[in-house]
Motif scaffolding. Structure first.
Motif, PDB file in Angstrom:
ATOM      1  N   THR A  38       6.258  10.526  -0.308  1.00 30.34           N
ATOM      2  CA  THR A  38       6.467   9.223  -0.937  1.00 30.34           C
ATOM      3  C   THR A  38       7.733   8.558  -0.411  1.00 30.34           C
ATOM      4  O   THR A  38       7.748   7.353  -0.118  1.00 30.34           O
ATOM      5  N   ALA A  39       8.804   9.336  -0.282  1.00 27.02           N
ATOM      6  CA  ALA A  39      10.058   8.789   0.261  1.00 27.02           C
ATOM      7  C   ALA A  39       9.854   8.306   1.691  1.00 27.02           C
ATOM      8  O   ALA A  39      10.340   7.235   2.080  1.00 27.02           O
ATOM      9  N   GLY A  40       9.123   9.099   2.469  1.00 27.40           N
ATOM     10  CA  GLY A  40       8.855   8.700   3.850  1.00 27.40           C
ATOM     11  C   GLY A  40       8.078   7.398   3.938  1.00 27.40           C
ATOM     12  O   GLY A  40       8.361   6.545   4.791  1.00 27.40           O
ATOM     13  N   MET A  41       7.109   7.220   3.047  1.00 24.33           N
ATOM     14  CA  MET A  41       6.317   5.989   3.072  1.00 24.33           C
ATOM     15  C   MET A  41       7.163   4.772   2.690  1.00 24.33           C
ATOM     16  O   MET A  41       6.963   3.673   3.224  1.00 24.33           O
ATOM     17  N   ALA A  42       8.108   4.956   1.770  1.00 29.59           N
ATOM     18  CA  ALA A  42       8.997   3.840   1.408  1.00 29.59           C
ATOM     19  C   ALA A  42       9.840   3.413   2.605  1.00 29.59           C
ATOM     20  O   ALA A  42      10.022   2.213   2.859  1.00 29.59           O
ATOM     21  N   LEU A  43      10.341   4.388   3.366  1.00 37.22           N
ATOM     22  CA  LEU A  43      11.138   4.067   4.559  1.00 37.22           C
ATOM     23  C   LEU A  43      10.269   3.426   5.639  1.00 37.22           C
ATOM     24  O   LEU A  43      10.719   2.522   6.352  1.00 37.22           O
ATOM     25  N   MET A  44       9.024   3.886   5.759  1.00 36.85           N
ATOM     26  CA  MET A  44       8.107   3.242   6.696  1.00 36.85           C
ATOM     27  C   MET A  44       7.853   1.797   6.289  1.00 36.85           C
ATOM     28  O   MET A  44       7.757   0.900   7.141  1.00 36.85           O
ATOM     29  N   GLY A  45       7.779   1.564   4.990  1.00 34.20           N
ATOM     30  CA  GLY A  45       7.621   0.198   4.508  1.00 34.20           C
ATOM     31  C   GLY A  45       8.797  -0.683   4.916  1.00 34.20           C
ATOM     32  O   GLY A  45       8.609  -1.842   5.306  1.00 34.20           O
ATOM     33  N   ALA A  46      10.016  -0.133   4.836  1.00 31.12           N
ATOM     34  CA  ALA A  46      11.205  -0.892   5.257  1.00 31.12           C
ATOM     35  C   ALA A  46      11.139  -1.220   6.744  1.00 31.12           C
ATOM     36  O   ALA A  46      11.530  -2.324   7.162  1.00 31.12           O
ATOM     37  N   LEU A  47      10.649  -0.281   7.562  1.00 32.17           N
ATOM     38  CA  LEU A  47      10.503  -0.543   8.997  1.00 32.17           C
ATOM     39  C   LEU A  47       9.473  -1.644   9.250  1.00 32.17           C
ATOM     40  O   LEU A  47       9.654  -2.487  10.140  1.00 32.17           O
ATOM     41  N   VAL A  71      -7.190   5.885  -2.384  1.00 33.66           N
ATOM     42  CA  VAL A  71      -6.692   6.908  -1.460  1.00 33.66           C
ATOM     43  C   VAL A  71      -5.756   7.873  -2.189  1.00 33.66           C
ATOM     44  O   VAL A  71      -5.811   9.094  -1.981  1.00 33.66           O
ATOM     45  N   ALA A  72      -4.907   7.328  -3.066  1.00 31.70           N
ATOM     46  CA  ALA A  72      -3.940   8.178  -3.777  1.00 31.70           C
ATOM     47  C   ALA A  72      -4.633   9.218  -4.642  1.00 31.70           C
ATOM     48  O   ALA A  72      -4.180  10.365  -4.740  1.00 31.70           O
ATOM     49  N   ALA A  95       0.835  -1.210   0.000  1.00 33.63           N
ATOM     50  CA  ALA A  95       0.000   0.000   0.000  1.00 33.63           C
ATOM     51  C   ALA A  95       0.867   1.256   0.000  1.00 33.63           C
ATOM     52  O   ALA A  95       0.598   2.200  -0.757  1.00 33.63           O
ATOM     53  N   PHE A  96       1.905   1.289   0.842  1.00 35.26           N
ATOM     54  CA  PHE A  96       2.793   2.459   0.887  1.00 35.26           C
ATOM     55  C   PHE A  96       3.435   2.700  -0.476  1.00 35.26           C
ATOM     56  O   PHE A  96       3.518   3.831  -0.959  1.00 35.26           O
ATOM     57  N   ARG A  97       3.882   1.613  -1.092  1.00 36.49           N
ATOM     58  CA  ARG A  97       4.598   1.740  -2.356  1.00 36.49           C
ATOM     59  C   ARG A  97       3.657   2.198  -3.477  1.00 36.49           C
ATOM     60  O   ARG A  97       3.992   3.074  -4.272  1.00 36.49           O
ATOM     61  N   MET A  98       2.470   1.598  -3.532  1.00 34.95           N
ATOM     62  CA  MET A  98       1.530   1.967  -4.584  1.00 34.95           C
ATOM     63  C   MET A  98       0.968   3.376  -4.373  1.00 34.95           C
ATOM     64  O   MET A  98       0.689   4.088  -5.342  1.00 34.95           O
ATOM     65  N   LEU A  99       0.818   3.781  -3.126  1.00 29.56           N
ATOM     66  CA  LEU A  99       0.424   5.165  -2.851  1.00 29.56           C
ATOM     67  C   LEU A  99       1.422   6.123  -3.473  1.00 29.56           C
ATOM     68  O   LEU A  99       1.056   7.114  -4.122  1.00 29.56           O
ATOM     69  N   GLY A 100       2.706   5.836  -3.252  1.00 28.48           N
ATOM     70  CA  GLY A 100       3.743   6.694  -3.814  1.00 28.48           C
ATOM     71  C   GLY A 100       3.739   6.720  -5.327  1.00 28.48           C
ATOM     72  O   GLY A 100       4.012   7.756  -5.953  1.00 28.48           O
ATOM     73  N   MET A 101       3.404   5.588  -5.944  1.00 25.93           N
ATOM     74  CA  MET A 101       3.342   5.531  -7.403  1.00 25.93           C
ATOM     75  C   MET A 101       2.155   6.320  -7.950  1.00 25.93           C
ATOM     76  O   MET A 101       2.263   7.044  -8.939  1.00 25.93           O
ATOM     77  N   PHE A 102       0.995   6.160  -7.296  1.00 26.59           N
ATOM     78  CA  PHE A 102      -0.250   6.680  -7.863  1.00 26.59           C
ATOM     79  C   PHE A 102      -0.579   8.115  -7.458  1.00 26.59           C
ATOM     80  O   PHE A 102      -1.383   8.762  -8.136  1.00 26.59           O
TER      81      PHE A 102
END
Length: 455
Positions: free
Chosen positions: A174-183, A153-154, A25-32
Motif C-alpha cells: 500500500t505504501a509503495g502504491m501511494a509513492l507510485m501515485g506521487a510519481l 481488484v482489492a 486507483a492506487f489509493r483506493m486499492l490501499g484502502m480496500f
C-alpha cells in the motif's frame, strides 16, 4: 493548436484523466485491500479484539470525513499539487506505520493516518483545471470507473497478497502504491490556471442550501448507510467463512471474485431500466430492499459455504447497483452550480459511514457474534428504506457549465432568460467566474437557442 471546441480529448487531457484515475486507483486499492483480510489475519496481532478489529477497518473513514472538504478548500488557496503530494505522503506514512506495527493499536494508528491523506477533492479540482468543459464528464467517468475496478481488484488481490506476505506485506504494498501515485502526479501536464469550478469543488456559498435540501440529505444518508453496512458486513463475512463454512482464510479470494463478477453484471440491467424508464427511485428502493434481505439471509442461513457465496452474490448486485447510481442521483438532484458542494458533503458522508460501520460491526460481533452484526445491518437497511421512501423521483437532467463573456456575466436578466429556453429547468449565473450553470433535460433542450443566448 488544439481546437477549444473539439469533440475529442487532447493528448494532454487524456494523459491527465488517465493519470489521475490511476492515482485514485492506487489509493483506493490501499484502502480496500485490508477489508477482506483484517478480520481474519488481524486477530493474530497483539491486543486484538473484534471491537478493535472493527475500529481498524473503519478508522480511515473518520479522518477522511473530517479532512475531505478542508483539504479541497486548501487546494484552492495554495494549489492542487502541494495538497496532493502531501496527502499521498501522509497516506504512505500511515501504511508504513501499520506495516511495522506488531499490535492492533499500531494498525489503528496507521489507518487513521492513512485517512488523513484526504486528497479526493483536490484531485477532482485538478482534473477540472486540466480538462475542457465538454470533456469533463468523460474524465470524471474515467475516475469513477477506476474506483469501481480498484474495489473489485482489492477484494481479490488483498487475500492473495496477505497469504503470500502477511498483513505487514500488504501494508508495505500500500505504501509503495501511494509513492507510485506521487510519481504519476509528477508526470501530469501543468495547469495554467486554477478554475473555481462549482461542479467539481465545494463553494462555501452553496453549503447552507446543500445541507437544507431534503432529497440531498436523503442521498447523503443513503451513502452513509451503504458504506456502514459494507464495513460492518466485512467484519462478519470473512469470519463466517472461517468459523461457519470452514473455508481456510487463504482461499477466500475466489468467493469474493465470484460474488463481485456476478454482482457487476447482475446490476447492469437495473441501471439501464432505471435510466431509460426514468424509474431511479424505484430501483433505489428495490436495491435497499434486496440488501436488507441479503443481511437477513446471512443471519438465518450463513452457516454453509454455498449459502454464504449465494448471499454475497445477491449482496454485491445490490451494493454495486447502489454504489453506481447514488452519485448519478446526486448530480440530478443538486441545484445548478451546487454539484461540487453536494458531492463534497456526499463524500464526507460516505467516509463517515465507513468509520461508523467498522466500529459498530466490530462491537456488535464482540457483544453478540455474527448474528448480531447481520441483524444490525438489516435494521439499518430498514431505517434507510424509511428515509428514502419520501424522496421524490429525481429530475432527469444534466448539469452544464457555460463560459460567459464579461458583458453576459453581469447581465442581471440572463438566468431568467435561460430558464425560458425549452429544456432548461434551473440556471444560475456566477459573475466572478464569468460562467453560468444550468440543469437541462437533454431530450427536451433547444441547444441552439441556449447557445445563441450565451453567445
Amino acid at each position: 493548436m488544439q481546437d477549444p471546441y473539439s469533440e475529442r480529448m487532447s493528448s494532454s487531457e487524456t494523459r491527465a484523466a488517465s493519470g489521475l484515475a490511476l492515482v485514485f486507483a492506487f489509493r483506493m486499492l490501499g484502502m480496500f485491500m485490508v477489508l477482506p483480510v483484517l478480520a481474519t489475519y488481524g486477530m493474530d496481532l497483539q491486543g486484538a479484539t473484534p471491537a478493535l478489529i472493527g475500529l481498524a477497518i473503519g478508522a480511515y473513514g473518520l479522518t477522511q470525513a473530517m479532512l475531505q472538504i478542508p483539504f479541497g478548500m486548501l487546494s484552492d488557496r495554495i494549489g492542487r499539487l502541494p495538497v496532493i503530494y502531501f496527502g499521498l505522503l501522509i497516506f504512505a506514512a500511515g501504511a508504513v506505520l501499520a506495516a511495522t506495527a506488531d499490535s492492533i493499536w499500531g494498525v489503528i494508528a496507521g489507518r487513521i493516518l492513512q485517512g488523513a491523506g484526504a486528497i479526493s477533492a483536490a484531485v477532482m479540482a485538478l482534473l477540472s483545471d486540466l480538462t475542457r468543459e465538454q470533456h469533463r464528464t468523460k474524465a470524471m467517468a474515467m475516475i469513477g470507473m477506476s474506483i469501481g475496478i480498484s474495489f473489485a481488484v482489492a477484494m481479490v488481490v488483498g487475500p492473495l497478497l496477505t497469504r503470500a506476505f502477511g498483513l505487514s506485506g500488504l501494508f508495505w504494498a500500500t505504501a509503495g502504491m501511494a509513492l507510485m501515485g506521487a510519481l504519476v502526479v509528477a508526470t501530469l501536464p501543468r495547469a495554467h490556471q486554477h478554475l473555481r469550478h462549482r461542479e467539481s469543488g465545494v463553494a462555501k456559498q452553496a453549503l447552507g442550501a446543500t445541507l437544507r435540501h431534503p432529497d440531498l440529505l436523503r442521498l447523503d444518508f443513503s451513502i452513509l448507510a451503504l458504506h456502514a453496512i459494507l464495513m460492518a458486513s466485512f467484519v462478519a463475512l470473512p469470519l463466517a467463512l472461517v468459523e461457519e463454512a470452514a473455508l481456510p482464510k487463504d482461499e477466500h479470494w475466489w468467493v469474493y471474485l465470484t460474488a463481485l463478477v456476478v454482482g457487476f453484471f447482475g446490476m447492469v440491467p437495473f441501471i439501464i431500466y432505471g435510466e431509460k424508464k426514468r424509474q431511479m427511485k424505484r430501483v433505489l428502493l428495490g436495491a435497499v430492499s434486496v440488501l436488507l434481505l441479503a443481511e437477513v439471509f446471512f443471519w438465518w442461513f450463513g452457516d454453509r459455504l454455498w449459502s454464504l457465496v449465494g448471499g454475497m452474490i445477491v449482496f454485491f448486485i445490490a451494493f454495486n447497483l447502489l454504489e453506481a447510481s447514488l452519485p448519478s442521483l446526486i448530480s440530478k438532484v443538486a441545484p445548478a452550480g451546487g454539484k461540487g458542494t453536494a458531492m463534497g458533503v456526499y463524500s464526507t458522508s460516505q467516509f463517515l459511514g465507513a468509520g461508523i460501520g467498522g466500529i459498530f460491526g466490530g462491537w456488535f460481533y464482540q457483544q453478540g457474534g455474527l448474528g448480531l452484526v447481520f441483524i444490525g445491518c438489516a435494521a439499518l437497511c430498514a431505517l434507510w428504506l424509511m428515509v428514502a421512501w419520501g424522496m421524490r423521483e429525481p429530475p432527469y437532467v444534466t448539469g452544464l457549465r457555460l463560459p460567459l463573456s464579461v458583458d453576459a456575466a453581469i447581465n442581471p436578466a440572463l438566468a431568467e432568460q435561460m430558464l425560458a429556453v425549452p429544456g432548461v429547468s434551473d440556471a444560475v449565473v456566477i459573475a466572478e467566474e464569468a460562467a453560468a450553470y444550468v440543469k437541462v433535460d437533454m431530450r427536451a433542450l433547444d441547444r441552439a437557442a441556449l447557445d445563441r443566448l450565451v453567445a
